[in-house]
Design a protein around this motif. Sequence first.
Motif, PDB file in Angstrom:
ATOM      1  N   LYS A  32       0.825  -1.214   0.000  1.00 34.40           N
ATOM      2  CA  LYS A  32       0.000   0.000   0.000  1.00 34.40           C
ATOM      3  C   LYS A  32       0.856   1.260   0.000  1.00 34.40           C
ATOM      4  O   LYS A  32       0.474   2.302  -0.544  1.00 34.40           O
ATOM      5  CB  LYS A  32      -0.912  -0.030   1.218  1.00 34.40           C
ATOM      6  CG  LYS A  32      -1.810   1.181   1.394  1.00 34.40           C
ATOM      7  CD  LYS A  32      -2.683   0.984   2.624  1.00 34.40           C
ATOM      8  CE  LYS A  32      -3.565   2.193   2.890  1.00 34.40           C
ATOM      9  NZ  LYS A  32      -4.417   1.990   4.104  1.00 34.40           N
ATOM     10  N   TYR A  33       2.052   1.164   0.604  1.00 33.19           N
ATOM     11  CA  TYR A  33       2.928   2.337   0.728  1.00 33.19           C
ATOM     12  C   TYR A  33       4.192   2.223  -0.129  1.00 33.19           C
ATOM     13  O   TYR A  33       5.119   3.014   0.032  1.00 33.19           O
ATOM     14  CB  TYR A  33       3.304   2.528   2.200  1.00 33.19           C
ATOM     15  CG  TYR A  33       2.105   2.822   3.067  1.00 33.19           C
ATOM     16  CD1 TYR A  33       1.580   4.104   3.143  1.00 33.19           C
ATOM     17  CD2 TYR A  33       1.471   1.806   3.783  1.00 33.19           C
ATOM     18  CE1 TYR A  33       0.464   4.377   3.923  1.00 33.19           C
ATOM     19  CE2 TYR A  33       0.355   2.061   4.558  1.00 33.19           C
ATOM     20  CZ  TYR A  33      -0.148   3.347   4.626  1.00 33.19           C
ATOM     21  OH  TYR A  33      -1.262   3.621   5.387  1.00 33.19           O
ATOM     22  N   GLY A  34       4.240   1.221  -0.988  1.00 32.19           N
ATOM     23  CA  GLY A  34       5.405   1.053  -1.858  1.00 32.19           C
ATOM     24  C   GLY A  34       6.656   0.631  -1.122  1.00 32.19           C
ATOM     25  O   GLY A  34       7.775   0.955  -1.528  1.00 32.19           O
ATOM     26  N   VAL A  35       6.478  -0.129  -0.039  1.00 28.39           N
ATOM     27  CA  VAL A  35       7.580  -0.541   0.829  1.00 28.39           C
ATOM     28  C   VAL A  35       7.794  -2.045   0.701  1.00 28.39           C
ATOM     29  O   VAL A  35       6.852  -2.802   0.462  1.00 28.39           O
ATOM     30  CB  VAL A  35       7.290  -0.169   2.305  1.00 28.39           C
ATOM     31  CG1 VAL A  35       8.377  -0.698   3.239  1.00 28.39           C
ATOM     32  CG2 VAL A  35       7.144   1.343   2.449  1.00 28.39           C
ATOM     33  N   GLU A  36       9.044  -2.473   0.862  1.00 23.91           N
ATOM     34  CA  GLU A  36       9.354  -3.906   0.886  1.00 23.91           C
ATOM     35  C   GLU A  36      10.255  -4.201   2.077  1.00 23.91           C
ATOM     36  O   GLU A  36      11.460  -3.912   2.047  1.00 23.91           O
ATOM     37  CB  GLU A  36      10.050  -4.348  -0.401  1.00 23.91           C
ATOM     38  CG  GLU A  36      10.372  -5.831  -0.414  1.00 23.91           C
ATOM     39  CD  GLU A  36      11.212  -6.250  -1.597  1.00 23.91           C
ATOM     40  OE1 GLU A  36      11.491  -7.459  -1.716  1.00 23.91           O
ATOM     41  OE2 GLU A  36      11.619  -5.368  -2.386  1.00 23.91           O
ATOM     42  N   TYR A  37       9.677  -4.749   3.143  1.00 23.22           N
ATOM     43  CA  TYR A  37      10.470  -5.193   4.286  1.00 23.22           C
ATOM     44  C   TYR A  37      11.090  -6.539   3.931  1.00 23.22           C
ATOM     45  O   TYR A  37      10.368  -7.507   3.692  1.00 23.22           O
ATOM     46  CB  TYR A  37       9.606  -5.302   5.547  1.00 23.22           C
ATOM     47  CG  TYR A  37       9.530  -4.001   6.292  1.00 23.22           C
ATOM     48  CD1 TYR A  37      10.543  -3.631   7.171  1.00 23.22           C
ATOM     49  CD2 TYR A  37       8.482  -3.111   6.082  1.00 23.22           C
ATOM     50  CE1 TYR A  37      10.514  -2.421   7.836  1.00 23.22           C
ATOM     51  CE2 TYR A  37       8.438  -1.886   6.755  1.00 23.22           C
ATOM     52  CZ  TYR A  37       9.458  -1.552   7.629  1.00 23.22           C
ATOM     53  OH  TYR A  37       9.433  -0.342   8.280  1.00 23.22           O
ATOM     54  N   THR A  38      12.419  -6.581   3.865  1.00 26.71           N
ATOM     55  CA  THR A  38      13.096  -7.771   3.335  1.00 26.71           C
ATOM     56  C   THR A  38      13.448  -8.801   4.401  1.00 26.71           C
ATOM     57  O   THR A  38      13.278 -10.000   4.191  1.00 26.71           O
ATOM     58  CB  THR A  38      14.377  -7.369   2.593  1.00 26.71           C
ATOM     59  OG1 THR A  38      15.250  -6.670   3.499  1.00 26.71           O
ATOM     60  CG2 THR A  38      14.051  -6.446   1.417  1.00 26.71           C
TER      61      THR A  38
END
Length: 280
Positions: A32-38
């Motif tokens: 939704k926020y364009g984030v990728e927690y890796t």
Amino acid sequence: MPLYMDIHNLPEGTTPEDVAKAHAKDMETQRKYGVEYTKYWVNDTGRKVFCLAHAPSAEAAEQVHREAHGMMPEKIIEVAPDVAEVFLGGTETSPAGAVLLPGGAPKERDPGIRTILFTDVVNSTTLTQSLGDEAALAILGAHDAIVRDALSALGGREIKHTGDGIMASFVSTTGAVRCAIQIQRELDKHAQANPEHPLKVRVGAAAGEPVPVEQHNDLFGCTVQLAARLCNHAQPEQILVSNAIAELCIGKGLSFEDVGELTLKGFGSPVRAHAAAWRQ
């Protein structure tokens, strides 16, 4: 997209399962926020979690946490991808996203603690003047070969060559100390075989967590500075380590001498240090 690391201080009673559930909620919310927690590192002893994420901004990464579970980080800063990789390494993760300890037991989580080690060739600036270019380069080359062999044997990652020494990172604190011991023993053999050109080195080491510093994308700024200062303070052929290293090595078959509290440049209060024994 920029890379960010954040630090969470976990409330008393938080379990690794709680952290895994929170990470799963991040994964559900992040797009939704364009984030990728890796991935993330869990330090059970210190009750801390370090999360790594690609995000358009720190605010976007933080908003994912806020909406997903409300466990907000104490700090979040941008870090250089190559800096994160060279210090932390560790690509294998659990199904939940926790980084696993390289070489550890199955499913053993990596707490994110790293030991930073420096070597420094004694009187390196005068080698060329006293011996000439060719002989000086040969001595420095012998140092590099001995140090790199020890790093390879004991799990160290070379971060950079400093000109008259090498800076390295270790997942294992005991591995770092054993590496320093191997370096000094091999250099002692080299000196005995080359008495006309003895090669002596100082070693300093410190251990700590990835505490992001907002300047220079610095993940281990305090630990690096302490290791460097201890190396500078060490006597020729001495291995000086921080108090944290001596404590982490209790029961590991290593011997240390408490050298007391040292006044080191850049540190507001005295720092307790120990000398690792290496002579057989």
